[in-house]
Design an enzyme around this catalytic site. Sequence first.
Site, PDB file in Angstrom:
ATOM      1  N   GLY A 607      24.994  -0.190  92.152  1.00 17.26           N
ATOM      2  CA  GLY A 607      25.639   1.014  92.674  1.00 17.26           C
ATOM      3  C   GLY A 607      26.070   1.877  91.521  1.00 17.26           C
ATOM      4  O   GLY A 607      26.196   1.415  90.387  1.00 17.26           O
ATOM      5  N   GLY A 609      28.157   5.897  90.497  1.00 13.04           N
ATOM      6  CA  GLY A 609      28.846   7.097  90.963  1.00 13.04           C
ATOM      7  C   GLY A 609      29.449   7.800  89.778  1.00 13.04           C
ATOM      8  O   GLY A 609      29.162   7.446  88.623  1.00 13.04           O
ATOM      9  N   GLY A 610      30.267   8.760  90.052  1.00 11.43           N
ATOM     10  CA  GLY A 610      30.847   9.568  89.001  1.00 11.43           C
ATOM     11  C   GLY A 610      31.663   8.772  87.992  1.00 11.43           C
ATOM     12  O   GLY A 610      31.752   9.127  86.826  1.00 11.43           O
ATOM     13  N   LYS A 613      29.191   2.611  86.788  1.00  6.89           N
ATOM     14  CA  LYS A 613      28.213   1.825  87.539  1.00  6.89           C
ATOM     15  C   LYS A 613      28.802   0.498  88.018  1.00  6.89           C
ATOM     16  O   LYS A 613      29.762  -0.005  87.457  1.00  6.89           O
ATOM     17  CB  LYS A 613      27.014   1.536  86.641  1.00  6.89           C
ATOM     18  N   LYS A 628      32.507  -3.688  88.233  1.00  2.83           N
ATOM     19  CA  LYS A 628      32.587  -2.237  88.197  1.00  2.83           C
ATOM     20  C   LYS A 628      32.989  -1.803  86.798  1.00  2.83           C
ATOM     21  O   LYS A 628      34.022  -2.224  86.287  1.00  2.83           O
ATOM     22  CB  LYS A 628      33.614  -1.767  89.208  1.00  2.83           C
ATOM     23  N   ASP A 724      41.423   5.352 101.876  1.00  2.00           N
ATOM     24  CA  ASP A 724      40.011   5.733 101.979  1.00  2.00           C
ATOM     25  C   ASP A 724      39.266   4.755 102.891  1.00  2.00           C
ATOM     26  O   ASP A 724      38.214   4.233 102.531  1.00  2.00           O
ATOM     27  CB  ASP A 724      39.387   5.793 100.587  1.00  2.00           C
TER      28      ASP A 724
END
Length: 917
Positions: A607, A609-610, A613, A628, A724
């Site tokens: 995965g 994202g901003g 990884k 992460k 979230d």
Amino acid sequence: MGPRIQVFLLVISIQILVVAAATNSIDVAALSALKSIWKNTPPNWIGSDPCGTSWEGISCTNSRVTVIILAGTDLKGSLSSDIISLSELQYLDLSNNKGLTGTLPSSIGNLNKLSILMLVGCSFFGPIPDSIGSLEELFFLSLNSNSFSGPIPPSIGNLSSLSWLDLTDNKLNGTIPISSGTTTGLDMLVNARHFHLGKNQLFGSIPSQLFSSNMNLIHAVLDNNQLTGNIPSTLGHVQTLEIVRLDWNSLDGSVPSNLNNLTIVSELYLSNNNLSGSVPNLTGMNLLNYVMMENTQLQGQIPPNLFSLPQLQTVVLSNNRLNGTLDVGTDYSNQLTLIDLQDNSITNLTQRTGSNIDLILAGNPICERAGATESYCTVQKPNSSNLIPSNNCASMECSSNKVTSPNCKCSHPYTGTLHFISFSFSNVKNLSYNKALVGSLMSAFLSTQLPVDSIFLSNPVIDVDSYVQFRTQIFPTGQDRFNRTGISGVGSLLNRNPLQLRSSFGPFFFIDESYCCFAGTGKSTNTGIIIGAAVGSSVLVLLLIGMGFYAFYQKRRAKRAAERNPFASWVPNKNSDSIPQLKGARWFSFEELKKCTGSFSEASIIGSGGYGKVYRGTLVSGQLVAIKRAQQGSLQGALEFKTEIELLSRIHHKNVVNLVGFCYEHGEQMLVYEYVPNGTLGENLSGKSRIQMDWMRRLSLALDSAQGLAYLHELADPPIIHRDIKSNNILLDDHLNAKVADFGLSKLMGDVKKGYVTTQVKGTLGYMDPEYYMTQQLTEKSDVYSFGVVLLELVTARAPIHRGKHIVREVKEAMEQSNDAYDLDEILDPRLETTPVGLDKFVVLAMRCVMDSAAERPTMGEVVREIENIIEMANANANLPTPSLSYETEGSIHNPYDNQDSVGYSAGFSALNIWHG
Ligand SMILES: *[C@@H]1O[C@H](CO)[C@@H](O)[C@H](O)[C@H]1NC(C)=O
Ligand SMILES: *[C@@H]1O[C@H](CO)[C@@H](O)[C@H](O)[C@H]1NC(C)=O
Ligand SMILES: *[C@@H]1O[C@H](CO)[C@@H](O)[C@H](O)[C@H]1NC(C)=O
Ligand SMILES: *[C@@H]1O[C@H](CO)[C@@H](O)[C@H](O)[C@H]1NC(C)=O
Ligand SMILES: *[C@@H]1O[C@H](CO)[C@@H](O)[C@H](O)[C@H]1NC(C)=O
Ligand SMILES: *[C@@H]1O[C@H](CO)[C@@H](O)[C@H](O)[C@H]1NC(C)=O
Ligand SMILES: *[C@@H]1O[C@H](CO)[C@@H](O)[C@H](O)[C@H]1NC(C)=O
């Protein structure tokens, strides 16, 4: 065949005859039948002479089987009526075998020699058979923590020898049975010492006939039911009572004044009822040390002499309508540590100067005048840093997943949770209490010659039901692991509540985690659990040594030191001053993580994202993890990173993704999580996976995730708002249990005064609570809103924003358009059967969660209960005991962390934001 061989054969057959004669043949047949029905029976259950060859868990008297103790041995199967052939059986303990399920056969009533029946923490369901009333010898009956439903059989009233009746934590409903001309009832159990009927769904009033002066009851525990009506004054006639728990019901009326006659009651719980009238005179209850009457609507003034009771420790009267002057008096108990009167109408205070009682008056008029600065006007949450005894072996490293015992030995502990039904709050987080409990447990084990080396108690928690939990690790002596006899013996002893323990610490029960590695079998399963426990407690021990007692001074220096290196306090260092907050999460070196991801190879990326990884890795232990890794520009301040790790490391729940550890080295910030292999709920709903998403599965996933979230809101300490919640932050594990992931935007509720936190708005479009968006005031109810959207996704399998329309609006419109309010076919996921059972209730629940006004939304606890009801309804309808768990495993599911469709609203990297969105 020569003559010598014939002789040899003859000798063998005679031997077999002789040996076989040691066990009654009917008993052999019965045990053989059980052996064929149950999985995981002890490996030495071979041959045909259970008594003669000492089958583990079986004891005999005169060739008859009299005792079966197989607690915590991972048995699977049902309790078939074959067991009734064991007609001499006196003691049956199958507790803590979560794989034992089905209903109790009615024929169990034929075991008429049975005096102890313990089925704690199994998975039995259905009614408790009436025939239980035929077990004339029954003395100890413990059926707690199963899923028994239906009424308490009135026939229990026949059990004149019964002393211990524990039905805690089931789904029993109906009224409390009492005798009349023709039927029996609990009032007839005059020899009983314990009624533990809490955490059920009993309703109706508490019959006044239930109690009488010729009873010998010491524990009347009826909490967490749906009982209504008055507290019967007959309760005041049971002079033997020591613990009275009636909290979490809907009792009304005033508290009968003659409770004051109960001179040896030490704990009185009446909280969370609808009582009226004033705080009763309790000054006759000389041994009272714990008074819980919060949230009961009591009014008027507090009797001034209440605090003079000599043993009094804790008085909680918050959330009532108490008024006037609080007069603590001058000769109050020197044991008194807490008086909590938050949210009442107290206007004035009289107390001795220099008193060191923890007094809480926040939310009273006395604190509402301008400039109120008294310490009693601020709520100081009880210090949550648990003092856990340190040991001298902290620096010891154990190999192969073993754990260091407090006596510096490496072994596999038997781990579980002790649940105390009553407790003295002020004691729970107290080191000497912990030591006393460990000491009493040890002496109980040793006096029964159980092979126990030492005990480690940690993480005291008061749960939502006001029960106290201790995580408990029991270490073996002699060998590095227990055999089945040892595990069974330990578990059975605990659930029997030896008198010396019960009388000092109140009644309790023990629910285990299945044991990793019974001695004598050579095979080891469940290594994950062992690794977790091993890592967790050895790190904890390591951390605690040399630190705990430096906690209380040099605060400022500590803070400065922390700013330089916030992790300083986590390493064993005598000069460190702050209390370690890290529980169970492990420190990984950069090298270690590099190695287990193939130098962060492309292939291991799952995965991105901003913020950076996510990599998949395999630790040396074999455990799969998701790592992460923050990229440059996304790094947060060291202190911030530390705070978040501390927060996450305290979270332990089966429906919440677990933090395994972290890395803070070489300018890197990485978080290591357990790997959850079956993708996100969102993906599975989108039909990209092969997991069948039938209605029962959706209900069960909804329940899991609701439980995870309820845990964060109601049990985590401090409580956590997720911020979230969305279907792509709910992951499915091997067994298709849902786990809530990604507290990337979480917010501690710890310092909240007004019940909300003002924050910069963060979250994901489509899931965001409109009220929060407008007011920027974040409460748990914002998560409830987002969860409501997830519930709607479960029904519709549509994204929250679909063709420019919000799902909440769409469902509302569909409901308005249809004549029948719940004709939702138009929006129902076409893969579901039409109108599945409970759909209407489910949609109503979802719509309550997404109410515009936060106040009108249910709490997550209520959501959990409602989903449970729906599941029960659907099960009853489908005639299925549990949601079916069959699924197609073939083929691999595509990259589970690669969420594409969620619109990130969050700014910047947050260490916890592992599954991006
Ligand atoms: C009690 O529980 C049983 C089984 O769950 C259910 O069938 C029954 O309707 C319930 N009774 C009441 C009065 O709620
Ligand atoms: C036990 O109780 C039931 C129901 O109250 C009653 O009908 C029965 O006669 C009793 N049995 C015995 C053996 O006393
Ligand atoms: C119990 O309480 C009542 C009312 O408070 C009182 O009249 C009675 O004498 C008490 N009984 C005993 C045995 O103390
Ligand atoms: C409260 O009870 C005690 C003991 O039973 C009694 O001595 C006292 O007078 C009572 N106080 C009031 C105000 O009724
Ligand atoms: C306290 O409340 C009671 C009952 O609500 C009321 O009768 C009484 O006047 C109040 N006392 C004071 C001092 O406000
Ligand atoms: C509180 O009581 C004290 C002593 O009785 C009195 O001097 C004081 O004025 C009272 N304060 C209020 C706010 O009523
Ligand atoms: C189990 O362990 C105990 C003590 O550790 C030992 O005495 C006993 O013989 C063992 N039982 C079996 C069946 O191995």
